[in-house]
Design an enzyme around this catalytic site. Sequence first.
Site, PDB file in Angstrom:
ATOM      1  N   ARG A  32       0.820  -1.221   0.000  1.00  0.00           N
ATOM      2  CA  ARG A  32       0.000   0.000   0.000  1.00  0.00           C
ATOM      3  C   ARG A  32       0.843   1.256   0.000  1.00  0.00           C
ATOM      4  NH1 ARG A  32      -5.605  -0.992   2.862  1.00  0.00           N
ATOM      5  NH2 ARG A  32      -5.714  -3.211   2.448  1.00  0.00           N
ATOM      6  N   LEU A  43       2.568   1.082  -4.212  1.00  0.00           N
ATOM      7  CA  LEU A  43       1.747   1.646  -5.281  1.00  0.00           C
ATOM      8  C   LEU A  43       0.350   1.949  -4.748  1.00  0.00           C
ATOM      9  CD1 LEU A  43       1.409   2.067  -8.406  1.00  0.00           C
ATOM     10  CD2 LEU A  43       0.833  -0.371  -8.552  1.00  0.00           C
ATOM     11  N   ASP A  44      -0.129   3.156  -5.006  1.00  0.00           N
ATOM     12  CA  ASP A  44      -1.467   3.532  -4.536  1.00  0.00           C
ATOM     13  C   ASP A  44      -2.514   3.152  -5.591  1.00  0.00           C
ATOM     14  OD1 ASP A  44      -3.758   4.594  -3.573  1.00  0.00           O
ATOM     15  OD2 ASP A  44      -2.995   6.631  -3.280  1.00  0.00           O
ATOM     16  N   LEU A  45      -3.216   2.073  -5.310  1.00  0.00           N
ATOM     17  CA  LEU A  45      -4.189   1.572  -6.294  1.00  0.00           C
ATOM     18  C   LEU A  45      -5.454   2.409  -6.335  1.00  0.00           C
ATOM     19  CD1 LEU A  45      -3.875  -2.265  -5.624  1.00  0.00           C
ATOM     20  CD2 LEU A  45      -2.871  -0.952  -7.495  1.00  0.00           C
ATOM     21  N   GLY A  72     -14.025 -11.669   7.755  1.00  0.00           N
ATOM     22  CA  GLY A  72     -13.899 -12.909   8.517  1.00  0.00           C
ATOM     23  C   GLY A  72     -12.443 -13.232   8.727  1.00  0.00           C
ATOM     24  N   HIS A  73     -12.193 -14.214   9.579  1.00  0.00           N
ATOM     25  CA  HIS A  73     -10.825 -14.683   9.805  1.00  0.00           C
ATOM     26  C   HIS A  73     -10.811 -16.193   9.897  1.00  0.00           C
ATOM     27  CE1 HIS A  73     -10.242 -10.400  11.004  1.00  0.00           C
ATOM     28  NE2 HIS A  73      -9.198 -10.595  10.224  1.00  0.00           N
ATOM     29  N   ASP A  74      -9.622 -16.717  10.018  1.00  0.00           N
ATOM     30  CA  ASP A  74      -9.426 -18.174  10.013  1.00  0.00           C
ATOM     31  C   ASP A  74     -10.503 -18.933  10.776  1.00  0.00           C
ATOM     32  OD1 ASP A  74      -7.215 -20.586   9.983  1.00  0.00           O
ATOM     33  OD2 ASP A  74      -8.184 -20.419  11.931  1.00  0.00           O
ATOM     34  N   ILE A  75     -10.781 -18.510  12.001  1.00  0.00           N
ATOM     35  CA  ILE A  75     -11.698 -19.270  12.853  1.00  0.00           C
ATOM     36  C   ILE A  75     -13.110 -19.334  12.236  1.00  0.00           C
ATOM     37  CG2 ILE A  75     -12.391 -17.318  14.344  1.00  0.00           C
ATOM     38  CD1 ILE A  75     -12.108 -19.335  16.723  1.00  0.00           C
ATOM     39  N   ASN A  76     -13.509 -18.249  11.541  1.00  0.00           N
ATOM     40  CA  ASN A  76     -14.828 -18.230  10.894  1.00  0.00           C
ATOM     41  C   ASN A  76     -14.863 -19.185   9.706  1.00  0.00           C
ATOM     42  OD1 ASN A  76     -14.122 -14.926  11.426  1.00  0.00           O
ATOM     43  ND2 ASN A  76     -15.775 -15.888  12.552  1.00  0.00           N
ATOM     44  N   ASP A 119      -6.384 -20.440   7.191  1.00  0.00           N
ATOM     45  CA  ASP A 119      -5.514 -19.419   6.587  1.00  0.00           C
ATOM     46  C   ASP A 119      -4.410 -20.049   5.737  1.00  0.00           C
ATOM     47  OD1 ASP A 119      -6.767 -17.251   7.621  1.00  0.00           O
ATOM     48  OD2 ASP A 119      -5.165 -16.637   8.973  1.00  0.00           O
TER      49      ASP A 119
HETATM   50  C1  LIG Z   1      -0.952 -11.628  12.040  1.00  0.00           C
HETATM   51  C2  LIG Z   1      -2.312 -10.960  12.172  1.00  0.00           C
HETATM   52  C3  LIG Z   1      -3.174 -11.527  11.089  1.00  0.00           C
HETATM   53  C4  LIG Z   1      -4.007 -12.607  11.639  1.00  0.00           C
HETATM   54  C5  LIG Z   1      -4.569 -13.409  10.553  1.00  0.00           C
HETATM   55  C6  LIG Z   1      -5.969 -13.764  10.757  1.00  0.00           C
HETATM   56  C7  LIG Z   1      -6.183 -14.793  11.837  1.00  0.00           C
HETATM   57  C8  LIG Z   1      -6.582 -14.236   9.454  1.00  0.00           C
HETATM   58  O1  LIG Z   1      -7.465 -15.006   9.442  1.00  0.00           O
HETATM   59  S1  LIG Z   1      -5.995 -13.589   7.975  1.00  0.00           S
HETATM   60  C9  LIG Z   1      -7.212 -13.978   6.793  1.00  0.00           C
HETATM   61  C10 LIG Z   1      -8.114 -12.824   6.619  1.00  0.00           C
HETATM   62  N1  LIG Z   1      -9.041 -13.018   5.548  1.00  0.00           N
HETATM   63  C11 LIG Z   1      -8.710 -12.873   4.275  1.00  0.00           C
HETATM   64  O2  LIG Z   1      -7.601 -12.584   3.899  1.00  0.00           O
HETATM   65  C12 LIG Z   1      -9.850 -13.136   3.318  1.00  0.00           C
HETATM   66  C13 LIG Z   1     -10.013 -12.111   2.221  1.00  0.00           C
HETATM   67  N2  LIG Z   1      -9.915 -10.781   2.725  1.00  0.00           N
HETATM   68  C14 LIG Z   1     -10.877 -10.184   3.437  1.00  0.00           C
HETATM   69  O3  LIG Z   1     -11.924 -10.725   3.736  1.00  0.00           O
HETATM   70  C15 LIG Z   1     -10.569  -8.771   3.886  1.00  0.00           C
HETATM   71  O4  LIG Z   1      -9.472  -8.303   3.191  1.00  0.00           O
HETATM   72  C16 LIG Z   1     -10.325  -8.666   5.405  1.00  0.00           C
HETATM   73  C17 LIG Z   1     -11.584  -8.983   6.175  1.00  0.00           C
HETATM   74  C18 LIG Z   1      -9.196  -9.571   5.866  1.00  0.00           C
HETATM   75  C19 LIG Z   1      -9.894  -7.212   5.718  1.00  0.00           C
HETATM   76  O5  LIG Z   1     -10.947  -6.360   5.356  1.00  0.00           O
HETATM   77  P1  LIG Z   1     -10.639  -4.846   4.995  1.00  0.00           P
HETATM   78  O6  LIG Z   1     -11.911  -4.100   5.073  1.00  0.00           O
HETATM   79  O7  LIG Z   1      -9.505  -4.338   5.829  1.00  0.00           O
HETATM   80  O8  LIG Z   1     -10.055  -4.962   3.501  1.00  0.00           O
HETATM   81  P2  LIG Z   1     -10.800  -5.243   2.123  1.00  0.00           P
HETATM   82  O9  LIG Z   1     -12.262  -5.088   2.236  1.00  0.00           O
HETATM   83  O10 LIG Z   1     -10.324  -6.532   1.576  1.00  0.00           O
HETATM   84  O11 LIG Z   1     -10.286  -4.059   1.194  1.00  0.00           O
HETATM   85  C20 LIG Z   1      -8.980  -3.655   1.130  1.00  0.00           C
HETATM   86  C21 LIG Z   1      -8.954  -2.150   0.966  1.00  0.00           C
HETATM   87  O12 LIG Z   1      -7.619  -1.728   0.835  1.00  0.00           O
HETATM   88  C22 LIG Z   1      -7.464  -1.048  -0.403  1.00  0.00           C
HETATM   89  N3  LIG Z   1      -6.117  -1.328  -0.920  1.00  0.00           N
HETATM   90  C23 LIG Z   1      -5.521  -2.528  -1.049  1.00  0.00           C
HETATM   91  N4  LIG Z   1      -4.294  -2.385  -1.556  1.00  0.00           N
HETATM   92  C24 LIG Z   1      -4.128  -1.076  -1.793  1.00  0.00           C
HETATM   93  C25 LIG Z   1      -3.074  -0.302  -2.345  1.00  0.00           C
HETATM   94  N5  LIG Z   1      -1.943  -0.838  -2.763  1.00  0.00           N
HETATM   95  N6  LIG Z   1      -3.254   1.024  -2.411  1.00  0.00           N
HETATM   96  C26 LIG Z   1      -4.395   1.627  -1.988  1.00  0.00           C
HETATM   97  N7  LIG Z   1      -5.426   0.928  -1.454  1.00  0.00           N
HETATM   98  C27 LIG Z   1      -5.284  -0.386  -1.384  1.00  0.00           C
HETATM   99  C28 LIG Z   1      -8.553  -1.588  -1.285  1.00  0.00           C
HETATM  100  O13 LIG Z   1      -8.826  -0.760  -2.318  1.00  0.00           O
HETATM  101  C29 LIG Z   1      -9.688  -1.696  -0.292  1.00  0.00           C
HETATM  102  O14 LIG Z   1     -10.210  -0.417  -0.068  1.00  0.00           O
HETATM  103  P3  LIG Z   1     -11.788  -0.183   0.240  1.00  0.00           P
HETATM  104  O15 LIG Z   1     -12.036  -0.767   1.601  1.00  0.00           O
HETATM  105  O16 LIG Z   1     -11.981   1.293   0.206  1.00  0.00           O
HETATM  106  O17 LIG Z   1     -12.561  -0.904  -0.838  1.00  0.00           O
HETATM  107  C30 LIG Z   1      -2.222  -9.432  12.084  1.00  0.00           C
HETATM  108  C31 LIG Z   1      -3.648  -8.839  12.181  1.00  0.00           C
HETATM  109  C32 LIG Z   1      -3.504  -7.478  12.872  1.00  0.00           C
HETATM  110  C33 LIG Z   1      -1.998  -7.257  12.900  1.00  0.00           C
HETATM  111  C34 LIG Z   1      -1.495  -6.278  13.933  1.00  0.00           C
HETATM  112  C35 LIG Z   1      -2.155  -4.894  13.780  1.00  0.00           C
HETATM  113  O18 LIG Z   1      -2.065  -4.448  12.415  1.00  0.00           O
HETATM  114  C36 LIG Z   1      -1.557  -3.868  14.756  1.00  0.00           C
HETATM  115  C37 LIG Z   1      -0.037  -3.812  14.706  1.00  0.00           C
HETATM  116  C38 LIG Z   1       0.422  -3.082  13.454  1.00  0.00           C
HETATM  117  C39 LIG Z   1       1.950  -2.946  13.421  1.00  0.00           C
HETATM  118  O19 LIG Z   1       2.319  -2.281  12.234  1.00  0.00           O
HETATM  119  C40 LIG Z   1       2.561  -4.361  13.480  1.00  0.00           C
HETATM  120  C41 LIG Z   1       2.138  -5.104  14.696  1.00  0.00           C
HETATM  121  C42 LIG Z   1       0.623  -5.212  14.847  1.00  0.00           C
HETATM  122  C43 LIG Z   1       0.351  -5.722  16.254  1.00  0.00           C
HETATM  123  C44 LIG Z   1       0.054  -6.184  13.807  1.00  0.00           C
HETATM  124  C45 LIG Z   1       0.678  -7.593  13.930  1.00  0.00           C
HETATM  125  C46 LIG Z   1       0.068  -8.624  12.962  1.00  0.00           C
HETATM  126  O20 LIG Z   1       0.390  -8.347  11.635  1.00  0.00           O
HETATM  127  C47 LIG Z   1      -1.454  -8.662  13.129  1.00  0.00           C
HETATM  128  C48 LIG Z   1      -1.749  -9.211  14.519  1.00  0.00           C
END
Ligand SMILES: C[C@H](CCC[C@H](C)C(=O)SCCNC(=O)CCNC(=O)[C@H](O)C(C)(C)COP(=O)(O)OP(=O)(O)OC[C@H]1O[C@@H](n2cnc3c(N)ncnc32)[C@H](O)[C@@H]1OP(=O)(O)O)[C@H]1CC[C@H]2[C@@H]3[C@H](O)C[C@@H]4C[C@H](O)CC[C@]4(C)[C@H]3C[C@H](O)[C@]12C
Length: 383
Positions: A36, A56-58, A122-126, A153
Amino acid sequence: MALSGVRVLELAGLAPSPLCGMILADFGAQVVRVDRCPRSAMNTDVQGRGKRSLALDLKQGAGAAALRRLCLRADVLVEPFRHGVMEKLGLGPKVLLQENPKLIYARLTGFGQSGRYAKSAGHDINYLALSGVLSKLGRKDENPYAPVNLLADFAGGGVMCAMGIIMALYERTKSGKGQVVDASMVEGAAYLSSFLWKSQNLGLWNRLRGENLLDSGAPFYETYKTLDGKFMAVGAIEPQFYEQLVKGLGLDLDKLPSQLSFSDWPEMKKMFAALFSKKTQAEWCRIFDGTDACVTPVLSLDEVALYQHNKERGSFIKNDQEEISPRPSPLLSRTPATPSSRRDPFIGEHTEEILLEFGFTKEEIAKLHSEKVIEFNKPKANL
Ligand SMILES: C[C@H](CCC[C@H](C)C(=O)SCCNC(=O)CCNC(=O)[C@H](O)C(C)(C)COP(=O)(O)OP(=O)(O)OC[C@H]1O[C@@H](n2cnc3c(N)ncnc32)[C@H](O)[C@@H]1OP(=O)(O)O)[C@H]1CC[C@H]2[C@@H]3[C@H](O)C[C@@H]4C[C@H](O)CC[C@]4(C)[C@H]3C[C@H](O)[C@]12C
């Protein structure tokens, strides 16, 4: 390596898609992670091995256009957003496959591209819950229990998606055509559990959760605590191996109830637990090593790399930051994976070199940069 020459664009996601990209990179693909922009303060992808990063800003028209251009020269695109996100950006499969009919467009989501949950978070557990698998996991009289986020996941998601991509790449060698890979983690986890479904008639699952042969019901398929607070794992299913377990425990087979006497299992577990608690893990290892009793120590992540068997096979590797991680699996005899030993990329570290490689001119790159569509991130700034 098996996948050398394959160009992959991985749109940055949470956990499953980074694993998918890492597998492809480990086995030789050139993986570009599209991060992002503006970039977040910290890189949360811990599975960036062997990848390069382009920020890259999509959401800007010029950013989406840049991705379309990148896709013209890519073999694979991996996207991890819920259904509709890519379409909203004008980057749906209809558009991208029309522009590059050879593109493999992999969509890794929880609920898939259709159905009432396709747009839900949703997430893994769901996902595990909807696959039916979660209902089978957990001990007797306890709530269902998700084993970290490994099953949906990673196994049902990241690995299945990589498998779909590789199959599509293979098929493309015959048809010359790309296709969409719709990898749903609900379905991936369910598919993974085919054995559960297919074995329903074998009588393996007739009892309640936690009371069956392989779900912690049986005394010979269980973990036991040792004198030093560690654990041993016991998997002595077949009678000839069970006999060796009983012998190692110092018991007399003839004086025990039959191995498959379900009603005696709780008492036998208590007996085995009492015995295991009398010696240390190392002592039990000395007793069972070299036998077919199917008894092994439960190793911690700190111990595995040093464990003799794993050392002999080189199952764990160290990168140039001295970080240890599992070696890519499986081993291919002629073209094994050669994982990168470099640290993971910083977000935007390779923006310029990637764009140049994909045919952007220096002037175009400078314009995108001045318009804040892309970001550069020089490593020194992160050290
Ligand atoms: C390690 C932790 C992760 C745990 C994993 C967990 C258990 C899982 O189950 S992961 C599986 C999740 N599901 C999926 O991947 C399925 C498909 N995806 C989705 O359903 C969704 O993406 C979503 C539900 C996961 C997220 O929804 P969201 O609304 O956020 O996103 P989307 O609707 O998909 O839309 C994306 C939007 O983003 C825009 N986008 C994308 N790319 C770009 C780009 N390049 N440029 C511009 N814009 C972009 C896109 O256009 C969409 O926009 P719109 O919404 O407007 O349409 C980790 C989980 C949390 C982490 C911690 C947390 O972040 C805090 C700290 C942060 C710190 O930096 C690091 C430490 C943290 C503690 C951090 C640590 C870990 O990483 C986590 C714990």
